[in-house]
Motif scaffolding. Structure first.
Motif, short mmCIF file in Angstrom:
data_model
loop_
_atom_site.label_atom_id
_atom_site.label_comp_id
_atom_site.label_asym_id
_atom_site.label_seq_id
_atom_site.Cartn_x
_atom_site.Cartn_y
_atom_site.Cartn_z
N TYR A 119 0.83 -1.20 0.00
CA TYR A 119 0.00 0.00 0.00
C TYR A 119 0.87 1.26 0.00
CZ TYR A 119 -3.36 3.54 1.35
OH TYR A 119 -4.13 4.69 1.37
N ARG A 120 1.91 1.27 0.85
CA ARG A 120 2.78 2.45 0.92
C ARG A 120 3.54 2.66 -0.39
NH1 ARG A 120 6.01 1.80 6.36
NH2 ARG A 120 5.36 -0.36 6.24
N ILE A 121 3.95 1.57 -1.02
CA ILE A 121 4.65 1.67 -2.31
C ILE A 121 3.71 2.28 -3.35
CG2 ILE A 121 5.52 0.29 -4.24
CD1 ILE A 121 6.92 -1.47 -2.15
N GLY A 122 2.45 1.87 -3.35
CA GLY A 122 1.47 2.43 -4.29
C GLY A 122 1.24 3.91 -4.04
N CYS A 123 1.11 4.29 -2.77
CA CYS A 123 0.94 5.71 -2.42
C CYS A 123 2.13 6.52 -2.88
CB CYS A 123 0.76 5.88 -0.91
SG CYS A 123 -0.83 5.29 -0.30
#
Length: 159
Positions: free
Chosen positions: A43-47
């Protein structure tokens, strides 16, 4: 010439956009991308990807400036920062941008004239360069500003 400097962090990433125009340097944008450590890595990589993809487009960026990584005590943190670096290389390719990398010593030397400067020394120099700038609560912001200026000054020599 517009440069974005990025101080990578898996929870907090600092960024700064600077431009050189008519012999003057302007600070156009700066801030922090903060993500919760309770969120999944994917999720953090996508953000991170979405945030910087948008910044590169909106900011009309020409160069991405980064500090070279160093292996500290935590190998897992080093590995996760590698994911973010990879995303920046992917974004640079997508937007046809150059990436410049500088060692922490090179960044400190270009800003303060001393390669062993402390983070607060860098922040104080930046506050002199950009009147009205306040000491930030997180020095990730001034680290990113220093990286962006280092990139701007070094890319100016190449153009």
């Amino acid at each position: 010439m517009r440069v974005i400097g990025i101080d990578l962090g898996f929870v907090t990433t600092g960024f700064s956009i600077v431009e050189k125009r008519e012999g003057k340097i302007f600070l156009l944008d700066s801030g922090l991308l903060s993500m919760s450590s309770s969120q999944s890595v994917s999720y953090r990589i996508g953000c991170f990807y979405d945030f910087f993809d948008q910044k590169l487009i909106e900011g009309q960026i020409q160069v991405i400036s980064l500090e070279t990584p160093f292996l500290g005590k935590n190998v897992q943190s080093f590995l996760k920062l590698g994911y973010l670096r990879g995303l920046l290389y992917l974004l640079a390719n997508k937007h046809n941008l150059d990436i410049l990398e500088f060692s922490p010593r090179e960044v400190k030397l270009s800003i303060t004239g001393f390669g062993g400067a402390e983070k607060d020394q860098i922040a104080r120099v930046l506050m002199r360069l950009f009147p009205g700038l306040q000491m930030p609560k997180k020095l990730d912001l001034t680290d990113a500003m220093a990286v962006s200026l280092c990139g701007l000054w070094n890319s100016s020599f190449k153009k």
